[in-house]
Design a protein around this motif. Structure first.
Motif, PDB file in Angstrom:
ATOM      1  N   LEU A 378      88.119  -5.155  48.104  1.00  0.00           N
ATOM      2  CA  LEU A 378      88.775  -6.291  47.414  1.00  0.00           C
ATOM      3  C   LEU A 378      89.011  -7.071  48.897  1.00  0.00           C
ATOM      4  CD1 LEU A 378      88.904  -7.222  44.906  1.00  0.00           C
ATOM      5  CD2 LEU A 378      91.401  -7.155  45.089  1.00  0.00           C
ATOM      6  N   SER A 379      87.701  -8.669  48.628  1.00  0.00           N
ATOM      7  CA  SER A 379      88.341  -9.311  50.043  1.00  0.00           C
ATOM      8  C   SER A 379      88.455 -10.843  49.174  1.00  0.00           C
ATOM      9  CB  SER A 379      86.395 -10.110  50.024  1.00  0.00           C
ATOM     10  OG  SER A 379      86.580  -8.813  51.310  1.00  0.00           O
ATOM     11  N   ASP A 380      89.415 -11.624  49.982  1.00  0.00           N
ATOM     12  CA  ASP A 380      89.993 -13.136  49.595  1.00  0.00           C
ATOM     13  C   ASP A 380      88.330 -13.908  48.392  1.00  0.00           C
ATOM     14  OD1 ASP A 380      92.266 -14.384  49.472  1.00  0.00           O
ATOM     15  OD2 ASP A 380      91.460 -14.038  51.677  1.00  0.00           O
ATOM     16  N   GLY A 381      88.494 -14.434  47.745  1.00  0.00           N
ATOM     17  CA  GLY A 381      87.809 -15.026  47.386  1.00  0.00           C
ATOM     18  C   GLY A 381      86.721 -14.547  45.986  1.00  0.00           C
ATOM     19  N   ASP A 382      86.844 -12.735  45.893  1.00  0.00           N
ATOM     20  CA  ASP A 382      86.506 -12.366  45.185  1.00  0.00           C
ATOM     21  C   ASP A 382      86.645 -12.835  43.858  1.00  0.00           C
ATOM     22  OD1 ASP A 382      84.789 -11.001  47.143  1.00  0.00           O
ATOM     23  OD2 ASP A 382      85.982  -9.734  46.522  1.00  0.00           O
ATOM     24  N   LYS A 383      85.402 -12.954  42.773  1.00  0.00           N
ATOM     25  CA  LYS A 383      85.775 -12.847  40.789  1.00  0.00           C
ATOM     26  C   LYS A 383      86.214 -11.683  40.805  1.00  0.00           C
ATOM     27  CE  LYS A 383      85.071 -15.416  37.359  1.00  0.00           C
ATOM     28  NZ  LYS A 383      85.482 -17.227  37.062  1.00  0.00           N
ATOM     29  N   VAL A 384      87.281 -11.711  39.864  1.00  0.00           N
ATOM     30  CA  VAL A 384      87.880 -10.527  38.902  1.00  0.00           C
ATOM     31  C   VAL A 384      87.730 -10.784  37.197  1.00  0.00           C
ATOM     32  CG1 VAL A 384      88.861  -9.254  40.957  1.00  0.00           C
ATOM     33  CG2 VAL A 384      90.786 -11.679  39.610  1.00  0.00           C
ATOM     34  N   ARG A 385      88.091  -9.790  36.791  1.00  0.00           N
ATOM     35  CA  ARG A 385      87.823 -10.298  35.570  1.00  0.00           C
ATOM     36  C   ARG A 385      89.131  -9.807  35.348  1.00  0.00           C
ATOM     37  NH1 ARG A 385      84.852  -7.274  33.293  1.00  0.00           N
ATOM     38  NH2 ARG A 385      82.793  -8.328  33.101  1.00  0.00           N
ATOM     39  N   VAL A 386      90.289 -10.611  34.277  1.00  0.00           N
ATOM     40  CA  VAL A 386      91.465  -9.649  33.968  1.00  0.00           C
ATOM     41  C   VAL A 386      91.436  -9.564  32.867  1.00  0.00           C
ATOM     42  CG1 VAL A 386      94.208 -10.542  34.058  1.00  0.00           C
ATOM     43  CG2 VAL A 386      92.329 -11.536  35.884  1.00  0.00           C
ATOM     44  N   VAL A 387      92.967  -7.620  32.882  1.00  0.00           N
ATOM     45  CA  VAL A 387      92.651  -7.465  31.791  1.00  0.00           C
ATOM     46  C   VAL A 387      94.283  -7.344  31.533  1.00  0.00           C
ATOM     47  CG1 VAL A 387      90.347  -6.505  31.367  1.00  0.00           C
ATOM     48  CG2 VAL A 387      92.150  -5.315  32.812  1.00  0.00           C
ATOM     49  N   GLY A 388      94.810  -7.143  29.883  1.00  0.00           N
ATOM     50  CA  GLY A 388      96.101  -6.631  29.812  1.00  0.00           C
ATOM     51  C   GLY A 388      97.572  -7.345  30.995  1.00  0.00           C
ATOM     52  N   ASP A 389      97.042  -8.784  30.940  1.00  0.00           N
ATOM     53  CA  ASP A 389      97.495  -9.694  31.746  1.00  0.00           C
ATOM     54  C   ASP A 389      98.586 -10.406  30.906  1.00  0.00           C
ATOM     55  OD1 ASP A 389      98.437 -12.357  33.170  1.00  0.00           O
ATOM     56  OD2 ASP A 389      96.617 -13.559  32.853  1.00  0.00           O
ATOM     57  N   ASP A 390     100.041 -10.311  32.169  1.00  0.00           N
ATOM     58  CA  ASP A 390     101.491 -10.063  30.829  1.00  0.00           C
ATOM     59  C   ASP A 390     101.629 -11.636  30.747  1.00  0.00           C
ATOM     60  OD1 ASP A 390     102.126  -8.008  31.152  1.00  0.00           O
ATOM     61  OD2 ASP A 390     102.937  -7.337  33.820  1.00  0.00           O
TER      62      ASP A 390
END
Length: 407
Positions: A378-390
């Motif tokens: 994982l690097s700075d600026g990588d796009k991610v898909r958030v699951v289970g966001d509190d």
């Protein structure tokens, strides 16, 4: 009315037939074009969907959480050691033999109480000799003074010279100085003779006895163990080594709870009295002293104790799961997800490792969305898909949630 001939009547159906064939051909051509266009569109749409699916699969799915701001504990558990508030090893000041002793281990003694006596015949003889020398010196001084006074009465008749008077005066001064020296020597030996009686320096308990009747005693502390050790256990000192990063949180006057193995169901209250104000380079800790009342005599000096110190925190600490930490050549960091669902790596400083949870000293704020288990690479600026966001589930933020403080 004129009558059409047979050839003219047959020409008309042929024209209609050719027109129908042309229309049918045109319709077939349009259908073929439509089929081709539809196929191309479907293929492009399928390709676009495949590219979209591929791009989506390349984005990592991550679970996030916000730093937990509840105080898991406001205390610090450390091992400690109990010591007597006052402790005095008793050594002999004179050489000789133990004549008697009257206080065994565990005996309570008072200040000035005689606990042993030493027989020192050599010292006794030295004292007798010093007293005899003093008497001789005093007699010599008296004779010199009487002689001087007689010589002074003869000065007027010139029977005695001034030189003789001066000599007699100087002799008297020497004799008086010898008397003072003898007196000092007698007083020194009398003081040493007083040390033949071993007395307790303060009220306390005899915690050690390393001598017996008839034992040879040499004066000084470099000749062996102390004859006795007297300890004042009405109040105890508790020594504990506090890690450097917690020293500012332990205030003078703060309360501490003491537990001991021999009293598993009881606790004792102590107070922080002093700090060494220095960090031991070997252990990275600062020694602190606590005062503990022991007027009932239940606790023993030298005992091991568990000390729970109350910490004075200036702010509420933040906690994250231990799995959220990233450690590589760039240092210790955590991965936070921004509003645009892109990763931002943040350097952090650990205040305390609690196993499954990590208390952070710096690096994150309560509103950060921290990736619970960041994937490799994982690097700075990588796009991610958030699951289970509190945050999406309505979990209260650090500022909204009540503080859970354990005493």
């Amino acid at each position: 009315m004129p009558v059409q001939s047979a050839p003219e009547q047959g020409e008309r159906p042929r024209r209609k037939s050719r027109r129908g064939l042309g229309i049918a051909g045109a319709l077939l051509a349009c259908g073929a074009v439509a089929v081709v266009v539809t196929g191309i569109s479907a293929r492009e749409k399928s390709s676009e969907e495949l590219r979209t699916w591929t791009d989506e699969q390349a984005i990592s799915s991550v679970a996030v959480t916000k730093p937990d701001a509840k105080a898991l504990t406001n205390s610090l558990d450390l091992p400690g050691r109990l010591e007597a508030y006052s402790r005095a090893p008793i050594y002999a000041r004179v050489s000789g033999y133990v004549k008697s002793w009257s206080a065994d281990i565990g005996a309570k003694v008072k200040a000035g109480q005689v606990i042993a006596e030493i027989e020192a015949p050599d010292l006794d003889q030295q004292l007798l000799q010093a007293r005899a020398d003093l008497l001789s010196q005093q007699a010599s001084a008296r004779l010199s003074e009487a002689t001087l006074n007689r010589r002074k009465t003869l000065v007027a008749s010139n029977f005695v010279s001034a030189q003789e008077i001066d000599e007699r005066t100087a002799d008297l001064s020497n004799k008086k100085a010898a008397v003072k020296s003898g007196e000092a020597n007698v007083e020194r030996l009398e003081a040493l003779a007083g040390y033949k009686k071993i007395t307790a320096p303060f009220d306390g308990v005899v915690t050690e006895r390393n001598t017996d009747v008839g034992a040879l005693i040499n004066s000084g502390s470099s000749t062996g163990p102390a004859m006795f050790v007297i300890s004042d256990i009405a109040k105890l000192r508790v020594y504990v080594n506090v890690p450097q990063n917690y020293v500012p949180m332990v205030r003078i006057g703060a309360k501490a709870v003491i537990t001991l193995p021999e009293y598993p169901n009881r606790t004792f209250l102590a107070t922080v009295e002093a700090s060494s104000q220095a960090v031991d380079v070997a252990s990275g800790t600062t020694r602190m002293q606590l005062g503990l009342d022991n007027s009932k005599g239940e606790l023993m000096p030298g005992s091991y104790a568990s000390v729970k110190l109350t910490l004075a925190r200036e702010g509420t600490p933040l906690f994250i799961p231990a799995s959220a930490l990233i450690f590589n050549r760039a240092g210790l960091r955590v991965a936070a997800v921004g509003p645009d669902d892109r990763v931002k790596l943040k350097p952090v400083t650990i205040a305390r490792d609690l196993g499954r949870d990590i208390e952070l000293a710096s690096g994150v704020v309560p509103d950060d969305r921290i990736i619970v288990a960041p994937p490799d690479g994982l690097s700075d600026g990588d796009k991610v898909r958030v699951v289970g966001d509190d945050a999406a589930k309505g979990k209260p933020t650090a500022a909204e949630k009540p503080q859970d403080v354990k005493g």
